[in-house]
Design an enzyme around this catalytic site. Sequence first.
Site, mmCIF file in Angstrom:
data_model
loop_
_atom_site.group_PDB
_atom_site.id
_atom_site.type_symbol
_atom_site.label_atom_id
_atom_site.label_comp_id
_atom_site.label_asym_id
_atom_site.label_seq_id
_atom_site.Cartn_x
_atom_site.Cartn_y
_atom_site.Cartn_z
ATOM 1 N N CYS A 54 1.103 -1.009 -0.151
ATOM 2 C CA CYS A 54 0.155 0.297 0.182
ATOM 3 C C CYS A 54 0.721 1.106 -0.182
ATOM 4 C CB CYS A 54 -0.650 0.020 0.813
ATOM 5 S SG CYS A 54 -1.664 1.297 0.888
ATOM 6 N N CYS A 58 0.643 4.483 7.187
ATOM 7 C CA CYS A 58 -0.038 4.523 8.186
ATOM 8 C C CYS A 58 1.389 3.656 8.699
ATOM 9 C CB CYS A 58 -0.886 3.924 8.389
ATOM 10 S SG CYS A 58 -2.356 4.525 6.567
ATOM 11 N N CYS A 61 0.287 0.118 10.452
ATOM 12 C CA CYS A 61 -0.244 -0.837 9.581
ATOM 13 C C CYS A 61 1.399 -1.586 8.230
ATOM 14 C CB CYS A 61 -0.558 -0.234 8.081
ATOM 15 S SG CYS A 61 -1.522 -1.389 7.730
ATOM 16 N N CYS A 98 -15.977 -9.324 6.274
ATOM 17 C CA CYS A 98 -15.793 -7.750 6.112
ATOM 18 C C CYS A 98 -14.455 -8.240 4.524
ATOM 19 C CB CYS A 98 -14.785 -7.215 7.287
ATOM 20 S SG CYS A 98 -16.760 -6.835 8.037
ATOM 21 N N CYS A 129 -19.986 -5.954 4.339
ATOM 22 C CA CYS A 129 -18.792 -5.312 4.389
ATOM 23 C C CYS A 129 -17.531 -5.135 3.466
ATOM 24 C CB CYS A 129 -18.318 -5.186 6.180
ATOM 25 S SG CYS A 129 -17.364 -3.135 5.978
ATOM 26 N N CYS A 189 -19.270 2.459 9.246
ATOM 27 C CA CYS A 189 -18.451 1.605 9.421
ATOM 28 C C CYS A 189 -17.125 3.116 10.225
ATOM 29 C CB CYS A 189 -18.351 -0.147 9.598
ATOM 30 S SG CYS A 189 -17.144 -0.354 10.965
ATOM 31 N N ARG A 267 -17.434 -2.289 18.305
ATOM 32 C CA ARG A 267 -16.790 -3.074 17.631
ATOM 33 C C ARG A 267 -15.389 -3.735 18.808
ATOM 34 N NH1 ARG A 267 -16.798 -3.791 12.450
ATOM 35 N NH2 ARG A 267 -18.999 -4.322 12.747
#
Length: 332
Positions: A54, A58, A61, A98, A129, A189, A267
């Site tokens: 990616c 972040c 991550c 998800c 999701c 979400c 969650r």
Amino acid sequence: MIQIRTDWTREEIAELFDLPFTELLFRAASVHRANHPPEQIQLCTLLSIKTGGCPEDCGYCSQSVKADSGVEATKLMEVQSVLQRAAQAKDAGSQRFCMGAAWRNPKDRDMPAIVEMVKGVRQMGMETCMTLGMLSESQADMLAEAGLDYYNHNIDTSPEHYENVITTRTFDDRLATLENVRNSGINVCSGGIVGMGETREDRVGFLHALAVLPRHPESVPINALVPVKGTVLGDMLADTPLARIDEIEFVRAVAVARIVMPQSMVRLSAGRESMSEACQALCFMAGANSIFTGDKLLTTANAGDDKDAALFAKLGVVPMQAEVKVELEAAE
Ligand code: SAM
Ligand code: DTB
Ligand code: SF4
């Protein structure tokens, strides 16, 4: 009639955080009971449909190209393989599937396969999701048309702390996608991560930003940072173990989320694998009513079905039935 407020002030949220722990827990549990069946926990299953590589940075991550985490980059999975995994999740009792992709945003050429995945999973009778990064208005509309039930897009932390964690996009970029998702009619979400070296004030600012959205997210994932070696934050925590979030402070964050967003599903997301059963039980008491099941989240380990079945049996909690949630939504 429960009052839903979107005018929370930071001071009010800070005061909730400051309450004596048992008082905070009692208030959160009361709000929970008034809005949800407290013994029921929603089960969701995650699948990484496109892993690693990616371009975003972040700091938490494992999938960022900037991380030296050993996660291998893959191509987008084939639709049929995704549907097979969804069928397995359904057999294991999961209610929602998800699908996550390590993208800054989906490319238009990816959309036909994504649409097929949504349609296929829905046909199996599961909620769908997706979390694919930033979405344009037209991409959000395309997903809505395909029948996508939820889109996950986390604000992650307070607006002030955001740029310490991510520099390749802004907090406002996140809000813009959330608005596109909301306008398309897909359920929202959105949550974030605690334990990234942020202050209490940042945790207040993070929950405040969610609580003052024009409509609260239907789902609010609260992740405890999973420290991954080779990521900026994982390495920082390895060097300064004391920076790891205190369990009581984590439960406080869950309780405050429950109080300020009474009807949302809260969650208990990443981080359960290394959490004690007692801490998870406190989170359920504080109003968490959804978890990710299975052995794996996206790239890191999760508690696993056997451990969860044992925990549920000990606590006397049961998997949420889809019908219950639909009734609650209709009563909004
Ligand atoms: N690329 C998309 C995006 O960023 O929106 C979707 C996938 S991304 C992995 C989804 C969320 O997972 C992030 O927003 C973050 O809140 C959470 N996450 C990622 N790595 C994590 C970690 N190591 N610990 C806790 N939560 C994490
Ligand atoms: C969310 O808030 N947590 C999930 C889901 N949304 C996509 C992801 C957790 C990822 C944990 C780190 C990993 O497994 O790579
Ligand atoms: Fe990419 Fe999402 Fe990971 Fe950020 S959190 S690096 S956007 S996969």
